[in-house]
Scaffold this motif. Sequence first.
Motif, short mmCIF file in Angstrom:
data_model
loop_
_atom_site.label_atom_id
_atom_site.label_comp_id
_atom_site.label_asym_id
_atom_site.label_seq_id
_atom_site.Cartn_x
_atom_site.Cartn_y
_atom_site.Cartn_z
N TYR A 198 56.20 59.39 -47.56
CA TYR A 198 56.41 60.60 -48.35
C TYR A 198 57.19 60.30 -49.63
O TYR A 198 56.84 60.76 -50.73
N GLU A 199 58.25 59.51 -49.52
CA GLU A 199 59.09 59.23 -50.68
C GLU A 199 58.41 58.31 -51.69
O GLU A 199 58.68 58.37 -52.89
N LEU A 200 57.51 57.45 -51.22
CA LEU A 200 56.83 56.51 -52.10
C LEU A 200 55.52 57.05 -52.65
O LEU A 200 54.90 56.42 -53.52
N GLU A 201 55.08 58.20 -52.15
CA GLU A 201 53.75 58.72 -52.49
C GLU A 201 53.57 58.93 -53.99
O GLU A 201 52.54 58.58 -54.56
N TYR A 202 54.57 59.52 -54.64
CA TYR A 202 54.53 59.76 -56.09
C TYR A 202 55.59 58.89 -56.76
O TYR A 202 56.78 59.16 -56.62
N PRO A 203 55.19 57.85 -57.49
CA PRO A 203 56.15 56.88 -58.02
C PRO A 203 57.15 57.47 -59.01
O PRO A 203 58.23 56.91 -59.20
N ALA A 212 48.20 51.60 -70.72
CA ALA A 212 49.38 51.78 -69.86
C ALA A 212 49.74 53.25 -69.75
O ALA A 212 50.12 53.73 -68.67
N ARG A 213 49.62 53.97 -70.84
CA ARG A 213 49.93 55.40 -70.81
C ARG A 213 48.96 56.15 -69.88
O ARG A 213 49.39 56.97 -69.06
N ALA A 214 47.68 55.85 -70.02
CA ALA A 214 46.69 56.51 -69.17
C ALA A 214 46.93 56.19 -67.70
O ALA A 214 46.82 57.07 -66.83
N GLU A 215 47.28 54.94 -67.42
CA GLU A 215 47.54 54.55 -66.04
C GLU A 215 48.79 55.25 -65.50
O GLU A 215 48.81 55.71 -64.36
N ARG A 216 49.82 55.36 -66.34
CA ARG A 216 51.05 56.04 -65.90
C ARG A 216 50.78 57.50 -65.58
O ARG A 216 51.21 58.01 -64.53
N LEU A 217 50.08 58.19 -66.46
CA LEU A 217 49.81 59.61 -66.23
C LEU A 217 48.89 59.82 -65.02
O LEU A 217 49.05 60.80 -64.28
N GLY A 218 47.94 58.90 -64.83
CA GLY A 218 47.07 59.01 -63.66
C GLY A 218 47.82 58.79 -62.37
O GLY A 218 47.64 59.53 -61.39
N THR A 219 48.71 57.80 -62.37
CA THR A 219 49.49 57.50 -61.17
C THR A 219 50.45 58.64 -60.83
O THR A 219 50.72 58.91 -59.66
N ALA A 220 50.96 59.31 -61.87
CA ALA A 220 51.93 60.40 -61.65
C ALA A 220 51.32 61.54 -60.85
O ALA A 220 52.03 62.28 -60.16
N GLU A 221 50.00 61.70 -60.92
CA GLU A 221 49.33 62.79 -60.21
C GLU A 221 48.55 62.31 -58.99
O GLU A 221 47.90 63.11 -58.32
N ASP A 222 48.60 61.02 -58.71
CA ASP A 222 47.73 60.43 -57.69
C ASP A 222 48.47 60.24 -56.37
O ASP A 222 48.90 59.14 -56.04
N GLY A 223 48.62 61.32 -55.61
CA GLY A 223 49.24 61.24 -54.29
C GLY A 223 48.19 61.11 -53.20
O GLY A 223 46.98 61.03 -53.46
N LEU A 225 48.82 53.65 -40.40
CA LEU A 225 50.13 53.90 -41.01
C LEU A 225 50.58 52.70 -41.84
O LEU A 225 51.12 52.87 -42.95
N ALA A 226 50.36 51.50 -41.33
CA ALA A 226 50.74 50.30 -42.07
C ALA A 226 49.93 50.18 -43.36
O ALA A 226 50.47 49.84 -44.42
N PHE A 227 48.64 50.48 -43.29
CA PHE A 227 47.79 50.42 -44.47
C PHE A 227 48.26 51.40 -45.53
O PHE A 227 48.35 51.05 -46.72
N VAL A 228 48.57 52.62 -45.13
CA VAL A 228 49.01 53.64 -46.09
C VAL A 228 50.37 53.25 -46.69
O VAL A 228 50.58 53.38 -47.90
N LEU A 229 51.28 52.78 -45.86
CA LEU A 229 52.60 52.40 -46.36
C LEU A 229 52.50 51.26 -47.36
O LEU A 229 53.18 51.27 -48.41
N ILE A 230 51.69 50.27 -47.07
CA ILE A 230 51.50 49.15 -48.01
C ILE A 230 50.87 49.65 -49.31
O ILE A 230 51.26 49.23 -50.41
N ALA A 231 49.91 50.57 -49.20
CA ALA A 231 49.22 51.08 -50.39
C ALA A 231 50.19 51.82 -51.31
O ALA A 231 50.19 51.60 -52.53
N VAL A 232 51.03 52.69 -50.75
CA VAL A 232 51.96 53.44 -51.60
C VAL A 232 53.05 52.53 -52.16
O VAL A 232 53.54 52.75 -53.27
N TRP A 233 53.45 51.51 -51.40
CA TRP A 233 54.43 50.56 -51.91
C TRP A 233 53.86 49.76 -53.08
O TRP A 233 54.53 49.55 -54.09
N GLU A 234 52.61 49.32 -52.95
CA GLU A 234 51.97 48.59 -54.04
C GLU A 234 51.79 49.48 -55.26
O GLU A 234 51.92 49.03 -56.41
N GLN A 235 51.50 50.76 -55.04
CA GLN A 235 51.37 51.69 -56.15
C GLN A 235 52.70 51.86 -56.86
O GLN A 235 52.75 51.92 -58.10
N MET A 236 53.79 51.93 -56.11
CA MET A 236 55.12 52.03 -56.71
C MET A 236 55.43 50.79 -57.55
O MET A 236 55.93 50.89 -58.68
#
Length: 255
Positions: free
Chosen positions: A227-232, A166-177, A56-67
């Motif tokens: 859940y709230e941080l999953e999709y930035p 940056a655009r490609a990264e933004r669009l990729g992150t938007a779908e990367d849950g 759980l800690a690993f996942v939470l840190i990962a989604v926070w870093e993604q945000m």
Amino acid sequence: MNVWLLGAVVVCGAAVLAGGLALVQQRFSPPQTREPYNEVAGSVFEIVSVLYAIVLAFVLIAVWEQMTEAQRTSYAESAAVVEVYWDAQNLPDAQRVAVQDLCVQYADQVINVEWEQMRAQSPVSQDGWAIADSIRAHWSSWDAQGDVANAVKDDGRDQIRVLYDARAERLGTAEDGLSGVMWLVLIAGAVLVMGVLFLFGIPGRAAHLAIVTAAASMIALLLFSVYELEYPYSRAMAIGPEAMRLALERFTHIG
């Protein structure tokens, strides 16, 4: 619903559910009948809870870093389109007007169309890519003369490349849950941890209720955060298009 209110509802709901199950358990299975198994249950609970806490800690840190990275990317994209707009001041009049108009169109497209599509987790239209391609085509067609002009052209190419990245990264992150498998691990792990906790024979109704409701509340709070941080770019804690709005403001100052 406000994220704070929604979080309170989720946490309180988990606490009420766990407390209700504890009351039912106390009625049909008194703690005295489970006390002989406390030592075994404690060993199992220690292993399960530690493993679950690590995951759980690993996942939470990962989604926070993604945000955090998504926030940085949005400003990198904004800065790049501003730099292209600025460098376009050196182009011949016809190309300058065309490139600067395209920069404004790009910012408008991102703010008014793409951000709403990302917020709804819908496929993003290709219009933004078409505008970016037009900017690159106009820039490449510029026949720069002299060292200064060639340096400006090279800088513009670099900024357009940054814009694309940056655009490609933004669009990729938007779908990367998170994957469905990961959510299964998180939810099943929470149920397993709480299930093992219910095996303990804890004397006293108040102590039993306090322990299970506290554990359920904490797990629910952490899962809600994931859940709230999953999709930035969507859900209650989504990143807004403030960076690109800042670009539009900069355009008016550049002229």
